[in-house]
Design an enzyme around this catalytic site. Structure first.
Site: not given
Length: 303
Positions: A64, A202
């Site tokens: 995204d 992340e």
């Protein structure tokens, strides 16, 4: 150390390496088991998918992040299922062997298990995705469990989760306190327990990753999480130097394509302005007799 999965039992009769087999969820588990690092990049269209295919990466994520890299938004939040399905389908047409994972965008899975299953299945049925990815633990772990039970593999994502970056204080590293690291661990373990086949970590300290890895039995892909993970992922535009602004700390640019493209387009524009392009070598010819007949036809119409 193992090599990437390949079809056939050895080199072909011409001495060439055997063709590479299409990777699956099981292929990633095999790579983790053998210690072969997993390579993953994002892609958002047919050309970038072809690059990933020819470069022989293992996993392609239709992220995204397209909201920012392709559509020009300042966050991932505006992109929806309509755009993501178009992008994922284009990427699918450019891939043969990498595992294709599609991001469930913000608002496409949080409300209910039914909504999450419907949208996950749309990625598989309409775009040809092999799996989907969702962010965070908590309720997202419940959604992951429901999607997996419905037959669609799920990749989890914890640490810096762009869809909730505003709640996390912006696009910044997470898990830099004991409480923050514990939250990440709890979310990661919840997603693993929910049946996720892999996990993205992340922007967390490398030392936190090292402590967490022994508890994660599924493939772990890092982005700004240090070298202890089972593989790495970078955004296509970041690693090729196509993104504007200062890249994140974890980004390594392997090319500077933005500058090269600006120079190429600028040269083209200048050549058009000065009449250098197109030249004779860029034009098509017509037989002299055909041209004469055409000229006479035009003249007759003008009478």
């Amino acid at each position: 150390m193992s090599t990437r999965p390949a079809t056939g039992s050895g080199a072909g009769t011409d001495g060439a390496a055997p063709a590479r087999a299409r990777l699956t969820v099981g292929s990633l588990a095999q790579l983790k088991a053998t210690g072969m690092p997993i390579t993953m990049v994002t892609a958002y269209d047919f050309p970038s998918a072809r690059v990933a295919q020819d470069a022989e990466v293992d996993v392609v994520l239709v992220g995204d992040s397209a909201a920012m890299t392709v559509l020009g938004h300042d966050s991932t939040l505006p992109v929806g299922m309509t755009e993501m399905l178009v992008l994922a389908a284009a990427v699918r047409r450019g891939l043969r062997t990498p595992l294709l994972v599609a991001d469930l965008p913000f608002g496409s899975y949080e409300r209910s298990d039914e909504l999450a299953i419907d949208n996950a299945q749309r990625f598989v049925k309409e775009a040809g995705a092999d799996a989907v990815k969702l962010e965070r633990g908590g309720t997202s772990a419940d959604r992951a469990r429901a999607i997996v039970a419905a037959g669609v593999p799920v990749m989890g994502h914890v640490g810096l989760t762009p869809q909730t970056a505003g709640q996390l204080g912006g696009f910044r590293a997470q898990g830099r306190t004991a409480a923050g690291a514990t939250r990440i661990a709890e979310e990661a373990l919840a997603l693993q327990e929910a049946g996720c086949f892999a996990l993205v970590l992340e922007a967390i300290p490398a030392a936190v990753t090292e402590q967490l890895m022994p508890y994660l039995h599924i493939p772990v892909i890092g982005i700004g999480a240090g070298p202890a993970t089972d593989g790495q992922v970078l955004v296509f535009h970041d690693l090729l130097g196509m993104s504007a602004g200062t890249p994140a700390r974890f980004v390594k640019r392997y090319a500077d394509l933005h500058e090269q493209m600006v120079r190429a387009v600028g040269t083209y524009a200048e050549e058009v302005r000065i009449g250098k392009y197109p030249g004779p070598e860029h034009t098509y010819r017509i037989d002299a007799e055909e041209l004469r007949a055409f000229r006479e036809s035009l003249a007759a119409r003008a009478v």
